[in-house]
Design an enzyme around this catalytic site. Structure first.
Site, PDB file in Angstrom:
ATOM      1  N   LYS A 225       6.159 -22.196  42.974  1.00 32.13           N
ATOM      2  CA  LYS A 225       6.077 -23.558  42.453  1.00 32.13           C
ATOM      3  C   LYS A 225       6.320 -23.564  40.942  1.00 32.13           C
ATOM      4  O   LYS A 225       5.816 -22.704  40.218  1.00 32.13           O
ATOM      5  CB  LYS A 225       4.703 -24.156  42.756  1.00 32.13           C
ATOM      6  CG  LYS A 225       4.399 -24.292  44.238  1.00 32.13           C
ATOM      7  CD  LYS A 225       5.254 -25.338  44.900  1.00 32.13           C
ATOM      8  CE  LYS A 225       4.873 -25.529  46.362  1.00 32.13           C
ATOM      9  NZ  LYS A 225       5.596 -26.643  46.996  1.00 32.13           N
ATOM     10  N   ASN A 255       8.762 -30.031  43.339  1.00 30.12           N
ATOM     11  CA  ASN A 255       8.035 -31.145  43.953  1.00 30.12           C
ATOM     12  C   ASN A 255       8.244 -32.481  43.243  1.00 30.12           C
ATOM     13  O   ASN A 255       7.291 -33.194  42.931  1.00 30.12           O
ATOM     14  CB  ASN A 255       6.548 -30.822  44.050  1.00 30.12           C
ATOM     15  CG  ASN A 255       6.259 -29.743  45.075  1.00 30.12           C
ATOM     16  OD1 ASN A 255       6.197 -28.563  44.723  1.00 30.12           O
ATOM     17  ND2 ASN A 255       6.108 -30.118  46.330  1.00 30.12           N
ATOM     18  N   GLU A 279      14.010 -26.615  44.775  1.00 31.02           N
ATOM     19  CA  GLU A 279      13.584 -27.559  45.802  1.00 31.02           C
ATOM     20  C   GLU A 279      12.992 -28.800  45.156  1.00 31.02           C
ATOM     21  O   GLU A 279      12.246 -28.701  44.173  1.00 31.02           O
ATOM     22  CB  GLU A 279      12.549 -26.880  46.699  1.00 31.02           C
ATOM     23  CG  GLU A 279      12.090 -27.693  47.887  1.00 31.02           C
ATOM     24  CD  GLU A 279      11.231 -26.859  48.823  1.00 31.02           C
ATOM     25  OE1 GLU A 279      10.355 -27.449  49.483  1.00 31.02           O
ATOM     26  OE2 GLU A 279      11.431 -25.637  48.894  1.00 31.02           O
ATOM     27  N   ASP A 331      11.271 -32.496  57.677  1.00 27.94           N
ATOM     28  CA  ASP A 331       9.819 -32.416  57.790  1.00 27.94           C
ATOM     29  C   ASP A 331       9.433 -33.053  59.121  1.00 27.94           C
ATOM     30  O   ASP A 331       9.869 -34.167  59.431  1.00 27.94           O
ATOM     31  CB  ASP A 331       9.144 -33.147  56.630  1.00 27.94           C
ATOM     32  CG  ASP A 331       7.637 -32.986  56.657  1.00 27.94           C
ATOM     33  OD1 ASP A 331       7.125 -32.184  55.876  1.00 27.94           O
ATOM     34  OD2 ASP A 331       6.979 -33.663  57.471  1.00 27.94           O
TER      35      ASP A 331
END
Length: 468
Positions: A225, A255, A279, A331
């Site tokens: 992250k 994110n 991402e 998802d």
């Protein structure tokens, strides 16, 4: 055991529960936007007039789960009392009914809380269908004739990119070799990567310990992250790259933290550490922004991966049309359940974009393994450039957790969608009355909503709400 006769069966009831786990206490799941997630889910059980039940999940991260639960209750009347034959004989129509309820649609449509609620119900319907056929979900999908599977998809809004006829032809082209590919999934499984060592709130010592543990087990793909502080990201990326070496793969995930220009400049700074992808670099609604980022980062060898927060098949369609994503991350709960996910897989196939599902939350690993295994057997026919995310948090709460062998998901054999949780878990972690939550409230680790007054006062006569 004989299959259930749909003609004689109907749905007699539906329950939904708010299940939450206090993962924020250990910073599990923490990232640049969500520093304190409590991994949670709206947990649906569909009851029939037989012994068969369907279990469905929609993943959340704590506060707000009660909204999804309320939306499920508001949609329940659309399936309760229905015959299973009527639901499954025209599953696309059933799906459209759930997403198009005339008044509830206004607070969507096909997005946000409403779509999460649809996902929980639809996932439960697929779990039920697989159980009645005594097959794991992936096998149920694999064994469907192309025309039958395509009939489950609502093509409204995507017919300009993918038609029913094209979808059927795609599936028919992949029939040769299906048995061999199925055997590969049962024996060797589907390759995975892990995020379990890369949460933003973890210390260097914890990251190092986990990475060494995973590498000793053979893991070769790791996600980290990023997005909170550039200099810290550079330090952490260098730290991780030195630990895993040049021969292993690093991915990074922001994110949705950045603006478009910021994403490009930030990733340019991180490019020396050779991430495979960035991402969610920016807003999940910004199609053209994603396209601009993808174009700018391509010369650096960095792809754009996104989809975890894409609202529906329409956003996926536009991202694929614009060449805005290099890796398509479906998802299983953000989209409206299996039906809509199938449509995205087929569109990704048409645009030759590999699907690498988002997972790691409550039940997500359990669900996406079925979808990705079906994709390999019936749609893509390859695992090249494709991985399934894996995080082992909370897997012990499921009766049939995903099985990882040699860093591969092994195709499950138990009937259903792998979504059933233990009753002990439900009793312990149902919010706010479960035994685990009562203990946390007692210890003062969380505010007890049962005893704390709300920050507003409702004046029923006046019909307004004012602050205290």
């Amino acid at each position: 055991m004989a299959h259930l006769t749909y003609n004689a069966s109907r749905i007699r009831g539906l329950s939904v529960r708010d299940i939450r786990f206090p993962t924020s206490l250990q910073c599990d799941g923490s990232d640049a936007i969500h520093p304190d997630p409590d991994y949670s889910c709206a947990y649906v059980i569909i009851y029939t007039d037989t012994d068969f039940k369907g279990h469905g999940i929609s993943f959340t991260i704590g506060r707000g789960t009660e909204l999804v639960v309320a939306a499920v209750k508001s949609l329940a009347h659309l399936v309760v009392g229905k015959n299973l034959k009527d639901i499954y004989d025209d599953f696309a129509a059933t799906w459209r009914t759930l997403t198009s309820e005339s008044q509830m649609r206004w607070v969507g449509p096909e997005k946000g809380v409403i779509h999460l609620a649809v996902a929980a119900i639809v996932n439960a319907l697929w779990d039920l269908r697989a159980r009645t056929q005594h097959k794991p979900l992936w096998k149920l999908l694999v064994d469907m004739e192309p025309e039958e599977l395509v009939s489950c998809i609502d093509f409204r809004y995507i017919g300009d990119v993918l038609t029913k006829e094209e979808a059927v032809e795609m599936l028919k082209e992949m029939i040769p070799g299906k048995e061999n590919r199925e055997e590969r999934m049962l024996s060797r499984g589907y390759p995975a990567y892990t995020t379990a060592a890369g949460w933003l709130g973890y210390s260097n010592e914890k990251i190092e310990g986990l990475l060494k543990q995973f590498m000793s087990q053979g893991w070769r793909h790791f996600k980290l992250k990023v997005g909170q502080d550039l200099e810290d990201d550079k330090r952490r990326c260098q730290f991780v790259r030195e630990l895993i070496g040049e021969e292993r793969t690093l991915m990074v995930d922001a994110n949705q933290k950045w603006d478009v220009d910021q994403a490009v400049s930030w990733m340019t700074e991180l490019s020396p550490y050779k991430p495979l992808w960035i991402e969610e670099p920016t807003s999940p609604d910004d199609v053209l922004g994603h396209a601009e980022i993808a174009k700018a980062l391509k010369p650096l060898g960095i792809g754009v991966a996104s989809g975890e927060m894409f609202q529906n098949r329409v956003i996926f369609k536009q991202m694929l049309q614009a060449g805005a994503i290099d890796y398509c991350q479906i998802d299983s709960c953000r989209l409206g359940g299996v039906n809509e996910v199938l449509a995205v897989y087929l569109m990704a196939k048409k645009f030759n974009v590999p699907v690498c599902p988002h997972a790691g939350g409550v039940g997500l690993c359990e669900m996406v393994q079925h979808l990705q295994i079906w994709d390999y057997i019936c749609v893509s026919g390859t695992t090249k450039g494709r991985l399934i995310e894996y995080v082992d948090h909370l897997s012990e709460h499921f009766k049939t957790p995903s099985k990882i062998t040699s860093c591969h998901y092994i195709a499950p054999k138990v009937p259903g969608y792998s979504t059933e949780m233990w009753e002990k878990t439900l009793q312990s972690y149902e919010y706010p009355y479960g035994s685990q939550w009562k203990e946390l409230f007692k210890e003062g680790k969380y505010r007890d909503p049962r005893t704390c007054p709300p920050p507003w006062v409702e004046h029923r006569e006046a019909g307004d709400i004012t602050q205290r």
